[in-house]
Design a protein around this motif. Structure first.
Motif, PDB file in Angstrom:
ATOM      1  N   ILE A   1       0.695  -0.580   0.179  1.00  0.00           N
ATOM      2  CA  ILE A   1       0.318   0.003  -0.124  1.00  0.00           C
ATOM      3  C   ILE A   1       0.919   1.360   0.404  1.00  0.00           C
ATOM      4  O   ILE A   1       0.347   2.155  -0.774  1.00  0.00           O
ATOM      5  N   GLU A   2       1.425   1.009   0.735  1.00  0.00           N
ATOM      6  CA  GLU A   2       2.858   2.990   0.928  1.00  0.00           C
ATOM      7  C   GLU A   2       3.842   3.005  -0.435  1.00  0.00           C
ATOM      8  O   GLU A   2       3.896   3.680  -0.987  1.00  0.00           O
ATOM      9  N   ARG A   3       3.910   1.526  -0.796  1.00  0.00           N
ATOM     10  CA  ARG A   3       4.314   1.439  -2.878  1.00  0.00           C
ATOM     11  C   ARG A   3       3.859   2.534  -3.681  1.00  0.00           C
ATOM     12  O   ARG A   3       3.947   2.810  -3.864  1.00  0.00           O
ATOM     13  N   LEU A   4       2.261   1.737  -3.866  1.00  0.00           N
ATOM     14  CA  LEU A   4       1.640   2.106  -4.296  1.00  0.00           C
ATOM     15  C   LEU A   4       0.768   3.335  -4.070  1.00  0.00           C
ATOM     16  O   LEU A   4       0.783   4.436  -5.311  1.00  0.00           O
ATOM     17  N   GLU A   5       1.066   4.215  -3.007  1.00  0.00           N
ATOM     18  CA  GLU A   5       0.866   5.567  -2.627  1.00  0.00           C
ATOM     19  C   GLU A   5       1.423   6.330  -3.115  1.00  0.00           C
ATOM     20  O   GLU A   5       1.544   7.330  -3.697  1.00  0.00           O
ATOM     21  N   GLN A   6       3.286   6.116  -3.044  1.00  0.00           N
ATOM     22  CA  GLN A   6       3.815   6.467  -3.158  1.00  0.00           C
ATOM     23  C   GLN A   6       4.318   6.928  -5.181  1.00  0.00           C
ATOM     24  O   GLN A   6       4.263   7.944  -5.561  1.00  0.00           O
ATOM     25  N   GLN A   7       3.597   5.479  -6.030  1.00  0.00           N
ATOM     26  CA  GLN A   7       3.975   5.607  -7.259  1.00  0.00           C
ATOM     27  C   GLN A   7       2.511   6.671  -7.155  1.00  0.00           C
ATOM     28  O   GLN A   7       2.518   7.395  -8.617  1.00  0.00           O
ATOM     29  N   VAL A   8       1.218   6.291  -6.913  1.00  0.00           N
ATOM     30  CA  VAL A   8       0.447   7.816  -6.872  1.00  0.00           C
ATOM     31  C   VAL A   8       0.324   8.801  -6.957  1.00  0.00           C
ATOM     32  O   VAL A   8       0.719   9.730  -8.175  1.00  0.00           O
ATOM     33  N   ALA A   9       1.390   9.687  -5.869  1.00  0.00           N
ATOM     34  CA  ALA A   9       1.630  10.587  -5.598  1.00  0.00           C
ATOM     35  C   ALA A   9       3.123  11.080  -6.576  1.00  0.00           C
ATOM     36  O   ALA A   9       2.676  12.038  -7.131  1.00  0.00           O
TER      37      ALA A   9
END
Length: 152
Positions: free
Chosen positions: A102-110
Motif C-alpha cells: 500500500i505504501e509503495r502504491l501510494e508513493q507511485q500514485v503521488a
C-alpha cells in the motif's frame, strides 16, 4: 510428559525402541533379539501365556487412563496455542507485506500525480505562449492590413 516414570512403572518398566529406518542387518538382528527377550520375559511372567486379559492392577490402569486423558487434553491445548501463534505470525507477515505494498502504491500514485500536474503546467504554459504568439501575429496582421489600406 510429567509422569513418564509412572507410565513406565505401570508397564513394569518394559520399554523397547526400534530404528525402523535402519538398513543394517546387524542392527535389525539385534533389535529382533531384544524384542524376543522381552516377549519371553512377558510369557514367563504370565505363567506361560504370551499375554493376560486379567486386570491385575486396576488402580494402575485407571491411573494410566486418567494420565492419558489429561495428556491428550494438554496436547490439544498445546496444539491449539501453536496453531493460534502460527495464524498470528502469518497474519502479521501478510499485514506487513500489505502495508508495504500500500505504501509503495501510494508513493507511485503521488509520483504520477506530480508528473501529471507538471505535464499539465507545461501544457498550460505552452498553450499560453501559443495564445500570446497568436495574439501577437493577429496584431501584426492588423497593423500590416492598416498599412496596406493606408497605402492604397
Amino acid at each position: 510428559m510429567r509422569d513418564t516414570p509412572k507410565l513406565l512403572e505401570v508397564c513394569k518398566n518394559r520399554c523397547l525402541l526400534f530404528d525402523n529406518k535402519t538398513k543394517k542387518k546387524s542392527k535389525k538382528a539385534e533389535q529382533l533379539q531384544k524384542l524376543l527377550k522381552l516377549v519371553d520375559a512377558v510369557v514367563e511372567e504370565n505363567g506361560g501365556q504370551p499375554y493376560t486379559h486379567k486386570l491385575r492392577h486396576q488402580e494402575d490402569i485407571d491411573s494410566l487412563r486418567d494420565y492419558t486423558q489429561q495428556e491428550i487434553s494438554e496436547l490439544k491445548d498445546k496444539m491449539h496455542k501453536a496453531h493460534e501463534e502460527q495464524v498470528n505470525r502469518i497474519a502479521e507477515m501478510v499485514g506487513s507485506k500489505l502495508r508495504d505494498t500500500i505504501e509503495r502504491l501510494e508513493q507511485q500514485v503521488a509520483e504520477e500525480q506530480a508528473s501529471r500536474k507538471k505535464a499539465e503546467e507545461m501544457a498550460l504554459a505552452a498553450q499560453q505562449r501559443s495564445n500570446n504568439e497568436i495574439c501577437k501575429l493577429r496584431e501584426e496582421l492588423k497593423q500590416a492590413s492598416r498599412r496596406s489600406c493606408a497605402i492604397l
